[in-house]
Design a protein around this motif. Sequence first.
Motif, short mmCIF file in Angstrom:
data_model
loop_
_atom_site.label_atom_id
_atom_site.label_comp_id
_atom_site.label_asym_id
_atom_site.label_seq_id
_atom_site.Cartn_x
_atom_site.Cartn_y
_atom_site.Cartn_z
N VAL A 159 0.87 -1.18 0.00
CA VAL A 159 0.00 0.00 0.00
C VAL A 159 0.90 1.22 0.00
CG1 VAL A 159 -1.76 1.30 1.24
CG2 VAL A 159 -1.84 -1.20 1.24
N PRO A 186 -2.83 -0.30 -4.28
CA PRO A 186 -3.53 0.93 -3.88
C PRO A 186 -2.59 2.10 -3.56
CG PRO A 186 -3.69 -0.74 -2.15
CD PRO A 186 -2.95 -1.39 -3.29
N ILE A 187 -3.13 3.30 -3.75
CA ILE A 187 -2.38 4.53 -3.48
C ILE A 187 -3.21 5.42 -2.57
CG2 ILE A 187 -1.28 6.58 -4.48
CD1 ILE A 187 -1.43 5.16 -7.23
N LEU A 188 -2.58 5.93 -1.53
CA LEU A 188 -3.19 7.00 -0.73
C LEU A 188 -2.45 8.29 -1.12
CD1 LEU A 188 -4.97 8.06 1.66
CD2 LEU A 188 -2.98 7.66 3.11
N TYR A 189 -3.16 9.18 -1.77
CA TYR A 189 -2.54 10.48 -2.08
C TYR A 189 -2.61 11.35 -0.84
CZ TYR A 189 -2.94 9.02 -6.95
OH TYR A 189 -2.83 8.34 -8.14
N GLY A 191 0.02 6.52 9.89
CA GLY A 191 -1.42 6.34 10.02
C GLY A 191 -1.88 5.03 9.41
N ALA A 238 -3.52 1.90 11.51
CA ALA A 238 -4.86 1.39 11.20
C ALA A 238 -4.80 -0.11 10.92
CB ALA A 238 -5.43 2.12 9.99
N TYR A 239 -3.80 -0.56 10.17
CA TYR A 239 -3.73 -2.00 9.88
C TYR A 239 -3.44 -2.78 11.16
CZ TYR A 239 -4.00 -0.67 4.99
OH TYR A 239 -4.43 -0.15 3.79
N LYS A 244 -6.66 -2.91 13.11
CA LYS A 244 -7.66 -3.77 12.47
C LYS A 244 -7.19 -5.21 12.33
CE LYS A 244 -10.99 -0.87 11.32
NZ LYS A 244 -12.32 -1.08 11.89
N PRO A 288 -12.53 11.28 -5.41
CA PRO A 288 -12.01 10.55 -6.58
C PRO A 288 -11.17 9.34 -6.16
CG PRO A 288 -10.92 12.67 -6.34
CD PRO A 288 -12.08 12.67 -5.40
N ALA A 312 -4.86 9.15 6.98
CA ALA A 312 -4.41 7.86 6.45
C ALA A 312 -5.11 6.71 7.16
CB ALA A 312 -2.89 7.74 6.59
N ALA A 313 -5.17 6.79 8.48
CA ALA A 313 -5.77 5.69 9.25
C ALA A 313 -7.27 5.57 8.97
CB ALA A 313 -5.53 5.91 10.75
N THR A 315 -8.75 6.49 6.23
CA THR A 315 -8.91 5.95 4.86
C THR A 315 -8.77 4.43 4.87
OG1 THR A 315 -7.85 7.98 4.07
CG2 THR A 315 -8.16 6.24 2.46
N ALA A 316 -7.97 3.93 5.82
CA ALA A 316 -7.79 2.48 5.93
C ALA A 316 -8.91 1.84 6.78
CB ALA A 316 -6.42 2.16 6.53
N GLY A 317 -9.88 2.63 7.17
CA GLY A 317 -11.07 2.06 7.81
C GLY A 317 -11.09 2.11 9.32
N ALA A 318 -10.15 2.83 9.93
CA ALA A 318 -10.12 2.91 11.40
C ALA A 318 -10.85 4.18 11.86
CB ALA A 318 -8.68 2.92 11.90
N LEU A 378 -15.82 2.09 1.21
CA LEU A 378 -14.55 1.90 0.52
C LEU A 378 -13.42 2.28 1.45
CD1 LEU A 378 -15.37 3.48 -2.95
CD2 LEU A 378 -14.98 1.05 -2.50
N ILE A 407 -8.86 1.88 1.91
CA ILE A 407 -7.62 1.46 1.24
C ILE A 407 -7.13 0.18 1.90
CG2 ILE A 407 -6.10 2.95 2.66
CD1 ILE A 407 -4.49 3.42 0.01
N GLU A 408 -6.99 -0.86 1.10
CA GLU A 408 -6.54 -2.13 1.66
C GLU A 408 -5.69 -2.87 0.65
OE1 GLU A 408 -9.97 -4.49 2.76
OE2 GLU A 408 -11.19 -3.46 1.28
N PRO A 409 -4.75 -3.67 1.15
CA PRO A 409 -3.86 -4.39 0.24
C PRO A 409 -4.66 -5.29 -0.69
CG PRO A 409 -3.61 -5.18 2.51
CD PRO A 409 -4.43 -3.94 2.56
N PHE A 463 -6.73 6.74 -3.82
CA PHE A 463 -7.64 7.61 -3.07
C PHE A 463 -7.21 9.07 -3.15
CE2 PHE A 463 -10.50 4.81 -0.64
CZ PHE A 463 -9.97 3.58 -1.03
#
Lengths: 296, 90, 395
Positions: free
Chosen positions: A40, A63-66, A78, A82-83, A86, B12, C66-67, C69-72, C196, C198-200, C206
Amino acid sequence: MTKTTIPEEEFTYPGSTGCPGCGANLVMRYLLKGLGDRTVLSIPACCWAVMPGYWPSNCLKVPILYTAFEATGAGISGLRAAYDAKGVKDVTVVGFAGDGGTVDIGLQALSGAAERQTDAIYVMYDNEAYMNTGIQRSGATPWGAWTTTTPGGATKNYKHEPKKDIMAIMQAHGIPYAATVSVAHPEDFVKKAQKAKSLKGLRFIHALSPCPPGWRMSPQLTVEVARLAVDTHLFPLYEIDDGRLRITRKGKGTPVKEYLKIQGRFSHLDESQVDSIQKTVDERWAKLLKRESEGA
Amino acid sequence: MTKSYEEIPLTPISDSPSTMNMTGLWRAFRPVVDISRCKKCTLCWKFCPDGAITLVDGVPVIDLKYCKGCGICAQECSAECIVMVPEGAE
Amino acid sequence: MRMVMTGNYASAYGAKASRAEVIAAYPITPQTSIVEKLADFVSSGEMNAKYIPVESEHSAMAACIAAETAGARTYTATSSHGLTLMHEVLMWASAARLPIVMTNVSRAMAPPWSVWVDHMDSVAQRDTGWMQFFCESNQEVLDTIIMAYKVCESRGVMLPAMIIEDAFILSHTSEPVDVPDQEIVDSFLPPYNPELKIEPGKAMGFGSLVRPDQYMEFRYKAMQAMRDAHDRFLRVEKEFKQVFGREYGGLLDTYRCDDAEVVLVAAGSTAATAKDVVDAMREKGQPVGLARLRAFRPFPHEEFRALASKVSGMGVLDRSYTFGAAGAFYTEIKASVYSCQKRPVMKNYIAGLGGRDITPKILEKIFEDIQLTAKRGGGDEVEWVDVAGLPRRWR
């Protein structure tokens, strides 16, 4: 099947909107070959914020986080948090930023991420100026280079200051792994990416990323100029693994003028200036050899 | 084509392969491969920034829909069997 | 459980009760006891969250982005210079449609250095796309955090919110606060589960680049969401009342306004003081009321228009100012009621900057000034209250 020297599987699609001959395209291509599809990416403002294409285009199979320009170090922290929260396992979190986004505006966040021992890989693709905005000097622009904000002129106002030594800065953070890579040596590149992936903590990869428009050279020379950077010892390939430095490619010791002369950004340099660059390169190379032999 | 606000996601999110971008249209010079001289060294494939070259039995197939004509393949080819010719020329 | 706690602890308990999963925060006076308490909760294992000790507020918000966006579910807290340092990424969070909840302990901006309350920091973030909820009590702080997550994470909203505590007046003053049982909060606020994330393994970018021919549609959607957040908030508060037995009066909390001839609009802790002043003046037969601006965003347009049609004078107290114009609350309220058939005489009072006390006596004089201005049919529109050197000192 022909045997290839780097993994054949591609994690990029054609149709990226990078310039013809873009070194940063190669950096991404080799990096993902080394890291695979459980990656990621956090990408700030830089060429690579644009190169995947206009929405809804993505030239990557990951995937890309801009993020905002200075936020890469925070972004990877971050994502990792989060990972972890989770319970998402088997994910390689990668910050992928240009030189300006790393050594200038993003240095604070990167330093924070390194100090916090964020479990992520940070890749700086170094095209040695703000290229996405049109070739303005950055802290990573080398001494003597022309850019649009070091334009020379009657006062010979080219870049007067040496390039910031990001590898030393990162090493000073006591990170577990740091390596330099070149698009001219994909096998070495992929191997280092794989090694970085196998480790924990903040790993740092410094990739020299030739930029044909910014370096004022024709696009077919991208790989050649990267090869010369290694061969001249101007951009040595090495890794620092748990504090131990190892040079991974010694290079031929080609005179630096061979590297400089194919780039328009150095065309104004006179012989004595070239000599002075050569002297600096030789000194730095000698220091690197010494560090390697001393195991530091 | 501009999409209605009702048809787009909240923010987007790019989820379509970039193969929608016909970057081959940018090309000023076109690589031409003399297959008979190819040594299957795979350097052209390895160094293509755009991944526009695939290998078929070790021999390059260049996808001209995406090749931007940078000429790295011609520069790096160990057999010197790739030449760049101006677009429009035979 | 009923406990005595500061506004800052109420924030920390609110984040804990809401089961924030990632906290990224940087210390700043007077927010520090929020993050200290959260660090304690995480360290003791009472709270199952990851705490990122970031190196700046900009990174705090960027890490939350960021966190999230990853669903947390994420939480942070800041104040003043910390909030304004975040400005860029506040815009990012809302446009990325991330329901982040943050406490801002509202504090004046330097120079001159001041650690005391005013609303300049929050008001300066008006256009970032964040909901803003001003609180008047510590209980309201805790409750609003729980409500905010529910509003923010609603499918039709997906926007961030800041809960605003007045520096020291709420942040460091202890009051009895009811900390709700976790099971009840859990039944009210389900886990965050965005459509939605962001996940591997999922090749999605995004926040990518869009052309001018597509940009406005994304902004329009966000504008709609903020508009819809108004009704959503009212529904959530109604549900909150059913579950917890408490409510705070919607987006514009009106106090003795029904038969009032003139009203004062105020936000935050000043509103609590002003309610007492209203009671005292009512006892003397003065028909005055107080309208507490609870939400600056979503803005309670209809509420103000309804109120404006009923009164002859409306004063607006801004604990901030806009150079070259009036206070931001005033200009917005005035714009909102402009097209009403019957609208009151209006006046703006700039008061309480940098922690200057807004005493009951000053508030009473403000009410009297509104009455007088309404009777006269107008007058000076903007007046700075309690400034040494000005002809009127108000004290």
